[in-house]
Scaffold this active site. Structure first.
Site, PDB file in Angstrom:
ATOM      1  N   ASP A 390       7.344   1.132   6.469  1.00  0.00           N
ATOM      2  CA  ASP A 390       6.017   1.752   6.284  1.00  0.00           C
ATOM      3  C   ASP A 390       6.185   3.235   5.965  1.00  0.00           C
ATOM      4  OD1 ASP A 390       2.874   1.144   7.226  1.00  0.00           O
ATOM      5  OD2 ASP A 390       3.513   3.256   7.335  1.00  0.00           O
ATOM      6  N   ILE A 391       5.440   3.682   4.935  1.00  0.00           N
ATOM      7  CA  ILE A 391       5.525   5.094   4.548  1.00  0.00           C
ATOM      8  C   ILE A 391       4.778   5.941   5.585  1.00  0.00           C
ATOM      9  CG2 ILE A 391       5.006   6.779   2.733  1.00  0.00           C
ATOM     10  CD1 ILE A 391       5.250   4.533   0.710  1.00  0.00           C
ATOM     11  N   GLU A 433       0.840   0.453   1.996  1.00  0.00           N
ATOM     12  CA  GLU A 433       2.063   1.254   1.873  1.00  0.00           C
ATOM     13  C   GLU A 433       3.102   0.707   2.835  1.00  0.00           C
ATOM     14  OE1 GLU A 433       0.681   1.634   4.935  1.00  0.00           O
ATOM     15  OE2 GLU A 433       1.531   3.652   5.199  1.00  0.00           O
TER      16      GLU A 433
HETATM   17  P1  GH3 Z   1       1.525   6.302   9.464  1.00  0.00           P
HETATM   18  O1  GH3 Z   1       2.578   7.268   9.385  1.00  0.00           O
HETATM   19  O2  GH3 Z   1       1.039   5.989  10.813  1.00  0.00           O
HETATM   20  O3  GH3 Z   1       1.843   5.035   8.720  1.00  0.00           O
HETATM   21  O4  GH3 Z   1       0.270   6.979   8.719  1.00  0.00           O
HETATM   22  P2  GH3 Z   1      -0.327   6.582   7.357  1.00  0.00           P
HETATM   23  O5  GH3 Z   1      -1.216   7.665   6.906  1.00  0.00           O
HETATM   24  O6  GH3 Z   1       0.776   6.214   6.392  1.00  0.00           O
HETATM   25  O7  GH3 Z   1      -1.118   5.255   7.703  1.00  0.00           O
HETATM   26  P3  GH3 Z   1      -2.557   4.797   7.470  1.00  0.00           P
HETATM   27  O8  GH3 Z   1      -2.567   3.277   7.708  1.00  0.00           O
HETATM   28  O9  GH3 Z   1      -3.524   5.612   8.266  1.00  0.00           O
HETATM   29  O10 GH3 Z   1      -2.868   5.044   5.980  1.00  0.00           O
HETATM   30  C1  GH3 Z   1      -2.422   4.231   4.929  1.00  0.00           C
HETATM   31  C2  GH3 Z   1      -2.955   4.780   3.653  1.00  0.00           C
HETATM   32  O11 GH3 Z   1      -2.394   4.174   2.508  1.00  0.00           O
HETATM   33  C3  GH3 Z   1      -4.426   4.590   3.551  1.00  0.00           C
HETATM   34  C4  GH3 Z   1      -4.677   4.150   2.137  1.00  0.00           C
HETATM   35  O12 GH3 Z   1      -5.574   5.003   1.472  1.00  0.00           O
HETATM   36  C5  GH3 Z   1      -3.352   4.294   1.470  1.00  0.00           C
HETATM   37  N1  GH3 Z   1      -3.162   3.276   0.460  1.00  0.00           N
HETATM   38  C6  GH3 Z   1      -3.157   1.915   0.625  1.00  0.00           C
HETATM   39  N2  GH3 Z   1      -2.950   1.309  -0.561  1.00  0.00           N
HETATM   40  C7  GH3 Z   1      -2.787   2.293  -1.484  1.00  0.00           C
HETATM   41  C8  GH3 Z   1      -2.521   2.287  -2.895  1.00  0.00           C
HETATM   42  O13 GH3 Z   1      -2.363   1.239  -3.544  1.00  0.00           O
HETATM   43  N3  GH3 Z   1      -2.422   3.469  -3.519  1.00  0.00           N
HETATM   44  C9  GH3 Z   1      -2.550   4.651  -2.837  1.00  0.00           C
HETATM   45  N4  GH3 Z   1      -2.425   5.782  -3.525  1.00  0.00           N
HETATM   46  N5  GH3 Z   1      -2.811   4.684  -1.533  1.00  0.00           N
HETATM   47  C10 GH3 Z   1      -2.940   3.528  -0.856  1.00  0.00           C
HETATM   48 MG    MG Z   2       1.970   4.554   6.809  1.00  0.00          MG
HETATM   49 MG    MG Z   3       0.536   1.332   7.187  1.00  0.00          MG
END
Ligand code: GH3
Ligand code: MG
Ligand code: MG
Length: 511
Positions: A390-391, A433
């Protein structure tokens, strides 16, 4: 030494003769004619000298001396015999006996013609007591008869001994040759049995497993390492897979066609044997460091192309015997048939799968999508590992740099995983992500492999780190349970600071 027995045996035989002849003289001394014809005390003294000398001769270190050393025993023997003859009153029937014994010993222990060399000395020893006893006419006629018979005895024994030894040597050589032939044919039979077993595996397994069975069979041949080099379409690069006995790190990068022996093997389309692998100009250092001393590389053919090369290696240069190389080639042919089977299968599937594949691929990253991740989980085998990646703080990337920049990071992650993973491993985008990586048969190296993924990514994008949770799939566990374990390990990695790997251990409390 050809045609002669060892100095030790010759010396011991001489010692035994001294003792037994001395004992004979000592025991028969009482029945000799009365003095002055025989001097009994002198005969007993001579007998004692002969027995003592024999015992000493027996113990002497003849092995340290040359073959001719035992011949130094002949003159003292003649002196004892002459004295015995003198003190026994020159009895006709006893007189020549010890001379015959001496010449027979010479024949048995020394090459032919030795007895001729000692003839003058024997003549002197024989005649002196007779001349001293003033019986010259009798002495001469007796010597003329006895000495030629002595030489006859010596030469006849020498000739027979030589023939006997030659026969024994020939028999021994024939036995050795038989033994070598037997070992060679046994070795050949073992190799063929191994190849046949691999063939059996091909009929029953999937192509991936066949390739695994082939490298395992290479180890069954008695070699220490094996792997396949898979070339890309243009053969500009290749990757190493199905490693046995070689560092896993080799599988983590792609090699240019200028590196290693595999591209040459492919280009020449023939087996290459590197008997001294470390000395070869194209040797790969990591393989040398793994202890490889000799290697054989053989092409894996698929119709008119060579998509792969099989490497078999040994830590001993002598391991690459003719039959072993032949067997490695047979195994490569099995691998080629496995690839051909897979290809045929692939052709049949391609049309029907084109649609399915489209539904399995993630458009943005080019790797599998969540549906593909599900299929990967279905294929879990005990010993495989699931890594959930996970990113970190990805939301912040979107917020700060915009959604397109976030997409670019996801794309980069797709390419990164495609490049980094071994041939047999797979990756899929599991969620926004979040990625699922399936590491085949890594069990004890799962953590280390995931760690390498985290570190490699950090070098690539230091500003956007990743966290990974790893769990090894155990027998009798559902794939859902293993996924749950990987997820709780990922949660632990996030909780303890991100940019790291946590592995689920059996003793961990879930959640
Ligand atoms: P953590 O370190 O706890 O993983 O924090 P985080 O911010 O990475 O985790 P969180 O689940 O709060 O946020 C995930 C984000 O990924 C939210 C969403 O907007 C973004 N995201 C999901 N799919 C995509 C995509 O296809 N493209 C982009 N640019 N962002 C995406
Ligand atoms: Mg994340
Ligand atoms: Mg996540």
């Amino acid at each position: 030494m050809d045609g002669s027995i060892s100095p030790r045996i010759a010396g011991r035989l001489a010692g035994a003769l001294f003792v037994s002849c001395g004992a004979l003289v000592g025991m028969t001394a009482p029945v000799m004619p009365a003095p002055p014809a025989a001097n009994r005390p002198a005969l007993v003294a001579l007998a004692l000298v002969a027995v003592t000398a024999g015992a000493i001769i027996w113990e002497l270190p003849w092995d340290r001396w040359s073959q001719g050393a035992t011949l130094w025993l002949v003159p003292p023997a003649f002196v004892l015999m002459a004295l015995h003859n003198y003190y026994s009153g020159i009895e006709g029937f006893r007189y020549p006996v010890f001379f015959f014994v001496t010449f027979a010993w010479m024949g048995a222990s020394h090459p032919p013609r030795t007895s001729l060399k000692f003839l003058p000395l024997a003549g002197a020893a024989y005649l002196v007591p007779l001349l001293v006893a003033n019986r010259s006419a009798e002495a001469l006629s007796s010597a003329l008869f006895t000495l030629p018979v002595c030489v006859l005895v010596g030469e006849a024994v020498a000739w027979m001994a030589r023939r006997l030894r030659q026969t024994l040597t020939a028999l021994d050589l024939a036995n050795q040759a038989l033994e070598v032939a037997r070992a060679e044919s046994q070795h050949r039979a073992d190799l063929l049995a191994t190849v046949a077993r691999a063939g059996g595996a091909i009929a029953s397994l999937q192509s991936e497993q066949v390739l695994g069975a082939v490298v395992d069979s290479v180890l069954d041949l008695g070699l220490d390492a094996a792997a396949f080099c898979f070339f890309d379409g243009q053969a500009a690069t290749y990757r190493v897979g199905h490693l046995r006995g070689l560092p896993e790190a080799l599988a983590l990068r792609s090699f240019p066609a200028t590196e290693g022996l595999a591209p040459r093997c492919r280009a020449e389309g023939r087996t290459i044997i590197a008997e001294d692998y470390p000395a070869h100009a194209l040797a790969i250092p990591a393989i040398v460091e793994a202890g490889v001393r000799a290697a054989v590389l053989t092409p894996v053919r698929l119709e008119d192309t060579i998509p792969a090369v099989l490497i078999a290696a040994a830590t001993q240069p002598t391991a690459l015997r003719g039959n072993t190389v032949e067997s490695v080639e047979l195994l490569a042919a099995q691998a080629g048939r496995a690839l051909a089977n897979a290809q045929t299968h692939e052709h049949q599937r391609r049309t029907s799968q084109a649609l399915a594949e489209a539904t399995l691929r993630d458009d943005l990253t080019g790797i599998g999508n969540r549906r593909h991740a599900g299929a990967l989980l279905e294929s879990l085998l005990p010993g495989d590992a699931v890594a959930l990646l996970d990113i970190d703080h990805f939301k912040a990337v979107n917020d700060r740099d915009g959604h397109a920049a976030g997409d670019a990071v996801l794309e980069a992650m797709g390419s990164y995983l495609r490049e980094q993973l071994r041939y047999e491993d797979s990756a899929a985008r599991y969620g926004g992500e979040e990625f699922l990586v399936l590491l085949r048969q890594v069990s004890d190296r799962a953590f280390e492999t995931a760690q390498r993924l985290v570190e490699g990514w950090r070098l690539l994008q230091p500003a956007v780190t990743i966290s990974v949770g790893v769990a090894v799939h155990r027998a009798q566990e559902s794939s859902a349970a293993t996924l749950g374990h990987a997820d709780s390990a990922l949660y632990a990695a996030k909780r303890t600071g991100r940019d790291r790997v946590c592995e689920y251990a059996l003793e961990d409390v879930p959640g």
